[in-house]
Motif scaffolding. Structure first.
Motif, short mmCIF file in Angstrom:
data_model
loop_
_atom_site.label_atom_id
_atom_site.label_comp_id
_atom_site.label_asym_id
_atom_site.label_seq_id
_atom_site.Cartn_x
_atom_site.Cartn_y
_atom_site.Cartn_z
N ILE A 9 0.85 -1.24 -0.01
CA ILE A 9 -0.06 -0.04 -0.21
C ILE A 9 0.91 1.31 -0.14
O ILE A 9 0.05 2.37 -0.07
CB ILE A 9 -0.86 -0.01 1.22
N GLY A 10 2.13 0.98 0.02
CA GLY A 10 2.89 2.26 0.08
C GLY A 10 4.25 1.83 0.59
O GLY A 10 5.03 0.87 0.52
N LEU A 35 5.55 8.03 5.69
CA LEU A 35 5.00 6.74 5.11
C LEU A 35 4.20 7.25 3.86
O LEU A 35 3.16 8.17 4.03
CB LEU A 35 3.94 6.21 6.14
N GLU A 36 4.74 7.13 2.72
CA GLU A 36 3.98 7.39 1.41
C GLU A 36 3.00 6.34 1.41
O GLU A 36 3.38 5.31 0.56
CB GLU A 36 5.18 7.63 0.28
N ILE A 37 1.69 6.60 1.21
CA ILE A 37 0.70 5.52 0.94
C ILE A 37 0.53 5.90 -0.50
O ILE A 37 0.21 6.90 -1.06
CB ILE A 37 -0.56 6.02 1.84
N PHE A 38 0.30 4.99 -1.26
CA PHE A 38 -0.01 5.00 -2.84
C PHE A 38 -1.51 5.66 -2.85
O PHE A 38 -2.31 5.40 -2.27
CB PHE A 38 0.12 3.71 -3.66
N TYR A 41 -4.94 3.95 -2.16
CA TYR A 41 -5.12 3.75 -0.95
C TYR A 41 -5.17 4.90 -0.04
O TYR A 41 -5.40 4.61 1.33
CB TYR A 41 -4.00 2.62 -0.29
N GLN A 42 -5.27 6.08 -0.45
CA GLN A 42 -5.13 7.13 0.49
C GLN A 42 -6.51 7.27 1.15
O GLN A 42 -6.63 7.99 2.26
CB GLN A 42 -4.87 8.61 -0.38
N ASN A 108 -1.14 12.03 0.95
CA ASN A 108 -1.06 10.69 0.97
C ASN A 108 0.22 10.29 1.89
O ASN A 108 0.67 9.17 1.63
CB ASN A 108 -1.08 10.21 -0.56
N CYS A 109 0.84 11.20 2.32
CA CYS A 109 1.99 11.08 3.19
C CYS A 109 1.72 11.30 4.75
O CYS A 109 1.16 12.24 5.27
CB CYS A 109 3.26 12.08 2.68
#
Length: 132
Positions: A9-10, A35-38, A41-42, A108-109
């Protein structure tokens, strides 16, 4: 039986670039990272707030997967133990768990503290920490 499918997911961004530099455990660390979430999935981040502790599951993509006995924390005086009786990253399914404090959210981070993972480690899930 159907084979399970794992969705990354990230990815973690941080300053830990070698195993020697990594804290032995998240509760020994004040290291900060992102944590960079794609993007797909944000929406799953809705409800996460600064100050909250989250449980993050990581896929230890550089871990050895074919060793079943290790010396706990590399201490040979403690004798060999099965990996399931340790927190060793060496295991058949190299899934790691960290409890991280959320410092800020930016789209998303998620900025977090308490890192003990290598830069570039894939993220497989995030859960709310259970309060007791």
């Amino acid at each position: 039986m159907e084979r399970p499918h794992l969705h990354i997911i990230g990815v973690l961004h941080g300053d830990i670039t070698s195993l020697e530099d990594a804290p032995k455990n998240y509760d020994d660390s004040q290291r900060v990272g992102i944590l960079e979430i794609f993007p797909q999935y944000q929406e799953g981040l809705d409800g996460i707030v600064p100050g909250q502790t989250i449980v993050v599951l990581f896929w230890l993509h550089q871990a050895t997967r074919d060793i079943l006995k290790v010396y706990p924390r590399g201490d040979r005086s403690r004798g060999l133990r099965g990996v399931f009786a340790t927190r060793s990253p060496v295991r058949p399914n190299p899934i790691a768990l960290s409890e991280l404090e959320v410092r800020a959210l930016h789209g998303n981070c998620v900025e977090v503290s308490g890192l003990d993972m290598l830069d570039g480690t894939p993220i497989i899930d995030i859960k709310k920490k259970i309060s007791r």
